[in-house]
Design an enzyme around this catalytic site. Sequence first.
Site, short mmCIF file in Angstrom:
data_model
loop_
_atom_site.label_atom_id
_atom_site.label_comp_id
_atom_site.label_asym_id
_atom_site.label_seq_id
_atom_site.Cartn_x
_atom_site.Cartn_y
_atom_site.Cartn_z
N ASP A 298 35.33 50.15 34.60
CA ASP A 298 36.38 49.52 35.39
C ASP A 298 35.78 48.97 36.68
O ASP A 298 34.62 48.52 36.69
CB ASP A 298 37.51 50.52 35.68
CG ASP A 298 38.87 49.85 35.74
OD1 ASP A 298 39.17 49.24 36.78
OD2 ASP A 298 39.62 49.94 34.75
N HIS A 330 41.73 49.76 41.71
CA HIS A 330 42.11 49.88 40.30
C HIS A 330 41.22 50.90 39.59
O HIS A 330 41.71 51.80 38.89
CB HIS A 330 42.00 48.51 39.61
CG HIS A 330 42.56 48.47 38.22
ND1 HIS A 330 41.82 48.82 37.10
CD2 HIS A 330 43.80 48.12 37.77
CE1 HIS A 330 42.57 48.69 36.03
NE2 HIS A 330 43.77 48.26 36.39
N SER A 517 47.34 49.68 32.28
CA SER A 517 46.06 50.16 32.83
C SER A 517 46.12 51.62 33.22
O SER A 517 45.10 52.34 33.16
CB SER A 517 45.69 49.35 34.08
OG SER A 517 45.32 48.04 33.75
#
Length: 794
Positions: A298, A330, A517
């Site tokens: 990621d 994120h 996600s």
Amino acid sequence: MANTQTNETRRPLLVNGEALKLAVQAPNAGGGDKYEPQTVDQARTNLTPQIQAVTAEAESLPPELRASDHLYVEAKLLPNYLAASYFPTELLAHVGATPVGSRSDIGQYVTKTKSVTSQTRRLIFAVSDSGLHELQRLIADGGRTRSEHQALAQVKELEEISLPRQSDVLRAGELSAETQLPHERRVWEAVLHPQSSRLGEPLPLDQDTLDRWFNLIAAEGGEVHRDFVRRVGGLTFTPVSLDDSRVESLARFNPLRVLRPMPAIRPRPRFGMRSVQRLSAPPSSRPVLSDVSVAVFDGGVDVGRNTASLFTIPTHDLTPEAPSQDELDHGTGVTGAVLYGLVAPGDQAPTPPLPVESYRVLPAPNIPGDLEGYWVLDRIKEEVETKGHRIVNLSLGPTLAVEDDMEPNRWTSELDQLAWENDVLFVVAAGNDGDKDQAAGLHRVQVPADMANGIAVGACDAPAPETPWARASYSSMGPGRHGARVQPLGVQFGGTDSRMFNVLRADGSFLEAAGTSFAAPITTHALADLVTRLPRVNSSVLRAFTTHFAERPRSHVKLRDEVGYGRQPLNFEELLNCAPGEAHVLYVDDITRGDLLGYQIAMPAALTANVKLQMTLAYASPVDPTQPTEYTSASLELALRPHHRAHTFRPPQGVAEKSRALDIGGVEARQLLSDGWSPSQEPVTKSLGAAKSGSAEAQLRDSGKWETVRHYRVTLKPDEVELPRLELSYVARRSGALDNSPTTIPFALLVSVVDESGSTDIYDAVRTRFSVLQPAQRARTRLQTRGASPSHWY
């Protein structure tokens, strides 16, 4: 099935079910005459002008638009002949043609009484010029010898013969209307056919033909990104930069399978601020089990904020680009969910179940166009193969929705092959485009969430066990690709506008967001914890548990495209404990192609009430990227025989009576035997809800014939159960035809027997009757994980 129990009354899930294996006999081949929608002469009349046109078109094709020594030709099958057993092997062999792939198409499935539109496929084969002329002669003039007549007999399976159609090759329509600019220069993904195949395995394109392709691109003013040319399953993926106005010229290249805009990496969710109240550090940062590891690819972990000792894990910067705060936020949130599951401000983090490593792959290096997806995928493949991670969380991927006529995709193909070869479980976010245009198909799951050997996770609006719940409006929907139609496999809480997801930061504070996600890593965490609670684990076991214990919504059949098999649990701890009226049994085994395995179902000797039988089968399959319609190469079929003495009795010829299912030792059965009736070789089967035998192949496929995860629920009455058994068979295909080579497939079968009336203590009765079954115990260590047999993680 969850329940709360004290230590004194715990009834752990039972393992070692494979020890209940039985010796079973393969049934005699059945089936009646097949309806033929056209005769050989009718097919010849239809195909003669087509093959003449193909031959003429091939002769006019300039050398720069074809392979060095062969052509690629397509043949559309009638839907009646989709089954691998009808593959036109003799016809192709006679003309020296080699199958190299297939495409999805639509045709008319014809029976004696009706004709309906149905799914079919176009076979793609490589053939020399002389072979093409021989095909023309055979169709036009007929067979002269016995072998020619055998080859000619298979032309009745074909509806069309043509060179590749530009509408199939050029996928410029995948661009949105606002981005279709005639003189715009962009990166395109070109996929080239294999050169041929050997023993059913595709061989990549030869260098001479590849050079012709490169020269053609240069002649059209384009550029080949040679550093990113990749070969997958015989296909050659070549990214090229080209003006939109020149792509039609390239689409004429005969070995080209598809040319489409290169997809970009999916956009990230937007973050909002939340309470600064923090998550407390876990009691211990040392994982419960240390010899099975999880990887997260990621945006990295924001270690600069790490003041709470929440992320004391290895972090790897694979990209040379400077960190982006949005990507760090994120990546940190995704990694936090993998480590700790669903947590909230003020909570104390639990001890991580498994070691987790973070790989920062975003932002990708500054490379042309949308080639960052190729670069990211290369890093994932390298690290997983090198480091031996068994579970991988992917909350990223290309912006590319699955289509019914989906062409080969490098992300899905590479990861499915990696999952098969190394027994790696990829947990993939389904995508956040579920509210996009359904007519255009933009709402469907995004690659690589269409993996056949992974777990795709969508998002729902409430975590288990809260009710009511539903799919989050943004969560991408199914169906998936052929061989993995039930996608996403399930859903997990991912946040909504009215109830945002708590996105953990490295210092223990939280942001807020919503997206698949964050749903995917919650499931990854639950599976990591499950690994620590079972003595025997592989990727098939984890996929079976995820499906078996998913919570079904009402009207599940109608909602399957929205939520897959249902809402996945946050944790499996309580689900591993059985109530008195139920028993969960895990079978883990291997099966070789052509084998028929039988297993006794762990059930009390006598029942006083109906029982519900729930069965989940999960297995890993080799995949064939050249065959989107035949993508999974293995099919494991389950048959349930609930009563060992119940057989079907068929009347003698000339007796106009229906067959009967009877106890073979009963008075009526003995009378029928004396009257000439014939009993079935094996006990009768109970329908598991799939399409009936004899149904169209397209229906059988839609019912799950080639799916790598299946779930069945049936109710059995006391008088129809005695020594029940399950039978598992394995057929394989290669290049679309039946495959007889020996291949071993690992599988997991999870079976639950439930007495919902509460009148029978199922668990204790099963434990007493089947002493070979053992309660699952939490493992303290597990030997031989890296470098072990790919079938098992222990």
